[in-house]
Design a protein around this motif. Structure first.
Motif, short mmCIF file in Angstrom:
data_model
loop_
_atom_site.label_atom_id
_atom_site.label_comp_id
_atom_site.label_asym_id
_atom_site.label_seq_id
_atom_site.Cartn_x
_atom_site.Cartn_y
_atom_site.Cartn_z
N GLY A 206 0.82 -1.20 0.00
CA GLY A 206 0.00 0.00 0.00
C GLY A 206 0.85 1.23 0.00
N PRO A 207 0.34 2.26 -0.60
CA PRO A 207 1.11 3.49 -0.71
C PRO A 207 0.98 4.30 0.56
CG PRO A 207 -1.00 3.76 -1.77
CD PRO A 207 -1.01 2.40 -1.14
N GLY A 208 1.56 5.44 0.48
CA GLY A 208 1.30 6.40 1.51
C GLY A 208 2.24 6.29 2.68
N SER A 209 1.87 6.93 3.72
CA SER A 209 2.73 7.06 4.87
C SER A 209 3.08 5.70 5.39
CB SER A 209 2.03 7.83 5.96
OG SER A 209 1.11 6.98 6.61
N SER A 210 4.32 5.53 5.72
CA SER A 210 4.72 4.23 6.21
C SER A 210 5.10 4.29 7.67
CB SER A 210 5.89 3.73 5.38
OG SER A 210 6.79 4.79 5.19
N ALA A 211 4.60 5.28 8.33
CA ALA A 211 4.95 5.40 9.74
C ALA A 211 4.06 4.50 10.58
CB ALA A 211 4.81 6.84 10.19
N LEU A 212 4.69 3.60 11.28
CA LEU A 212 3.94 2.79 12.23
C LEU A 212 3.86 3.59 13.53
CD1 LEU A 212 5.00 -0.93 12.43
CD2 LEU A 212 2.81 0.02 11.82
N CYS B 188 1.90 -4.75 10.01
CA CYS B 188 1.99 -4.33 8.61
C CYS B 188 2.43 -2.87 8.53
CB CYS B 188 0.65 -4.47 7.92
SG CYS B 188 0.21 -6.18 7.68
N PRO B 189 3.41 -2.60 7.69
CA PRO B 189 3.84 -1.21 7.57
C PRO B 189 2.75 -0.35 6.93
CG PRO B 189 5.03 -2.60 6.01
CD PRO B 189 4.15 -3.51 6.82
N GLY B 190 2.84 0.91 7.18
CA GLY B 190 1.77 1.80 6.74
C GLY B 190 0.81 1.95 7.91
N ALA B 191 0.26 3.12 8.03
CA ALA B 191 -0.54 3.40 9.22
C ALA B 191 -2.01 3.04 9.03
CB ALA B 191 -0.40 4.87 9.60
N SER B 192 -2.33 2.33 7.95
CA SER B 192 -3.74 2.16 7.62
C SER B 192 -4.47 1.20 8.55
CB SER B 192 -3.89 1.69 6.18
OG SER B 192 -3.07 0.56 5.99
N CYS B 193 -3.80 0.17 9.06
CA CYS B 193 -4.49 -0.80 9.91
C CYS B 193 -4.32 -0.41 11.37
CB CYS B 193 -3.95 -2.20 9.68
SG CYS B 193 -4.80 -3.45 10.67
N LYS B 194 -5.43 -0.25 12.06
CA LYS B 194 -5.37 0.22 13.45
C LYS B 194 -5.51 -0.92 14.44
CE LYS B 194 -5.28 4.59 12.25
NZ LYS B 194 -3.96 4.87 11.70
N MET C 23 -3.77 -13.31 9.00
CA MET C 23 -4.36 -14.26 8.05
C MET C 23 -5.75 -13.84 7.61
SD MET C 23 -2.57 -17.83 9.29
CE MET C 23 -3.81 -18.18 10.41
N HIS C 24 -6.46 -13.15 8.48
CA HIS C 24 -7.82 -12.75 8.12
C HIS C 24 -7.88 -11.38 7.46
CE1 HIS C 24 -8.78 -16.00 11.05
NE2 HIS C 24 -9.58 -16.30 10.04
N ALA C 25 -7.12 -10.44 7.99
CA ALA C 25 -7.24 -9.06 7.51
C ALA C 25 -6.25 -8.73 6.40
CB ALA C 25 -7.09 -8.09 8.67
N HIS C 26 -5.21 -9.52 6.29
CA HIS C 26 -4.17 -9.23 5.29
C HIS C 26 -3.90 -10.48 4.46
CE1 HIS C 26 -3.41 -5.39 7.36
NE2 HIS C 26 -3.51 -6.09 8.47
N LYS C 27 -4.95 -11.00 3.88
CA LYS C 27 -4.88 -12.28 3.16
C LYS C 27 -3.87 -12.28 2.02
CE LYS C 27 -9.43 -14.32 3.96
NZ LYS C 27 -10.34 -13.33 4.54
N SER C 28 -3.59 -11.09 1.48
CA SER C 28 -2.74 -11.04 0.29
C SER C 28 -1.27 -11.28 0.61
CB SER C 28 -2.89 -9.69 -0.39
OG SER C 28 -2.51 -8.68 0.51
N ILE C 29 -0.92 -11.30 1.88
CA ILE C 29 0.49 -11.50 2.22
C ILE C 29 0.86 -12.98 2.02
CG2 ILE C 29 2.23 -11.36 4.05
CD1 ILE C 29 0.69 -9.06 5.24
N THR C 30 1.90 -13.17 1.21
CA THR C 30 2.36 -14.53 0.91
C THR C 30 3.21 -15.06 2.06
OG1 THR C 30 2.63 -13.70 -1.32
CG2 THR C 30 3.55 -15.87 -0.87
N THR C 31 3.12 -16.35 2.31
CA THR C 31 4.00 -16.97 3.29
C THR C 31 4.84 -18.03 2.61
OG1 THR C 31 2.38 -16.65 5.04
CG2 THR C 31 4.12 -18.24 5.48
N LEU C 32 6.13 -18.03 2.90
CA LEU C 32 7.01 -19.09 2.42
C LEU C 32 7.56 -19.84 3.62
CD1 LEU C 32 9.19 -17.63 -0.48
CD2 LEU C 32 7.34 -19.29 -0.61
#
Ligand SMILES: [Zn+2]
Ligand SMILES: [Zn+2]
Ligand SMILES: [Zn+2]
Ligand SMILES: [Zn+2]
Length: 321
Positions: free
Chosen positions: A38-44, A167-173, A186-195
């Motif tokens: 995601g774009p934007g501010s990356s401040a946690l 997750c980086p970025g301040a969007s998830c509170k 796993m529920h809110a950030h499903k797009s993150i791949t795991t290896l």
């Protein structure tokens, strides 16, 4: 050393819904495609979490006597219920409000009287110095009581401080316990791949995307989950830099049992960074602020990138204390 099967590169947009199109890889080395988070501010909001109000209402199970609680309750801010700690300022009529709230107020929340000029209450400051205050996270289980000067430092590292979404970025509170972090991801950030495996390739696609971008993936090994973050941001004006770091979904103490290595390799060049993973309790913002991670600029990124995609070899190992 397990090299997992792979997911090939896919075009990723740096926003919202990401697509992840796995395809068989020809190379023997595993690679995962990383969606830009995601774009934007990356401040946690690293340590800036407003937890439950100080001792307001009590409930903490510490060995604090009722008289002591009555004493500390005199220091409760009427606005945020955190403690009013030195320097203690009062309104013209003598009401107290904490310094954070005071800065946002134009008049006394108790009597609506003027807050200026600032009147210091030295007597209350002396009492404050003689009282031990419960940790801000008393309601979530911390039983420590501390001198007011030691409170902020402790609360920053208090293990009962809620975990924020890593997750980086301040969007998830999201905030919650350590145990709940993985299910949140796993529920809110499903797009993150795991290896799986201790030695993997973190392939960030489209590194030329403009603006601040994060690439995130998870790596699972040694019975733990690690979060790999590549962040592109403009720390100094007009100067884009990449920051790569590994976080442990775990406590700072657990993180000390591991080491990670990030390596850019290609075109007869190699750039390596080794360090202890950071706990997600500390977050990435401070590490990036201090450049305590693999840092490189866009020119270096281009030396190693292939068609706008950058592969970072990630190796996690255990270290015996
Ligand atoms: Zn306050
Ligand atoms: Zn007042
Ligand atoms: Zn604490
Ligand atoms: Zn989240």
């Amino acid at each position: 050393m397990s090299r997992p099967s792979s997911a090939g590169p896919s075009a990723n947009k740096p926003c919202g819904k990401q697509q992840h199109a796995p395809s068989p890889a020809a190379a023997p080395t595993a690679a995962a495609t990383i969606s830009a988070a995601g774009p934007g501010s990356s401040a946690l909001p690293a340590a800036a979490i407003s937890g439950p109000g100080g001792g307001g209402g009590g409930g903490g199970g510490g060995p604090v006597s009722p008289q002591h609680h009555e004493l500390t309750s005199l220091f409760e801010c009427p606005v945020c219920f955190d403690y009013v700690l030195p320097p203690i300022l009062q309104c013209q009529a003598g009401h107290l409000v904490c310094n954070q709230c005071r800065q946002k107020l134009s008049c006394c929340p108790t009597c609506r009287g003027s807050l200026t000029p600032s009147i210091r209450n030295l007597a209350m400051e002396k009492v404050a110095s003689a009282v031990l205050f419960p940790c801000k996270y008393a309601t979530t289980g911390c039983s420590l009581t501390l001198h007011h000067t030691e409170k902020p430092e402790h609360e920053d590292i208090c293990e009962y401080r809620p975990y924020s979404c890593p997750c980086p970025g301040a969007s998830c509170k999201w905030q919650g316990s350590l145990e709940a972090v993985m299910s949140h991801l796993m529920h809110a950030h499903k797009s993150i791949t795991t290896l799986q495996g201790e030695d993997i390739v973190f392939l960030a696609t489209d590194i030329n995307l403009p603006g601040a971008v994060d690439w995130v993936m998870m790596q699972s090994c040694f019975g733990h989950h690690f979060m790999l973050v590549l962040e592109k941001q403009e720390k100094y004006e007009g100067h884009q830099q990449f920051f790569a770091i590994v976080l442990l979904i775990g406590t700072r103490k657990q993180a000390e049992n591991f080491a990670y290595r990030l390596e850019l390799n290609g075109n007869r060049r190699r750039l390596t960074w080794e360090a202890t993973p950071r706990s997600i309790h500390d977050g990435v913002a401070a590490a990036i602020m201090n450049s305590d991670c693999l840092v490189f600029d866009t020119a270096i990124a281009h030396l190693f990138a292939d068609n706008g995609n950058l592969g970072i070899n990630v190796t996690i190992s255990t270290c015996c204390p």
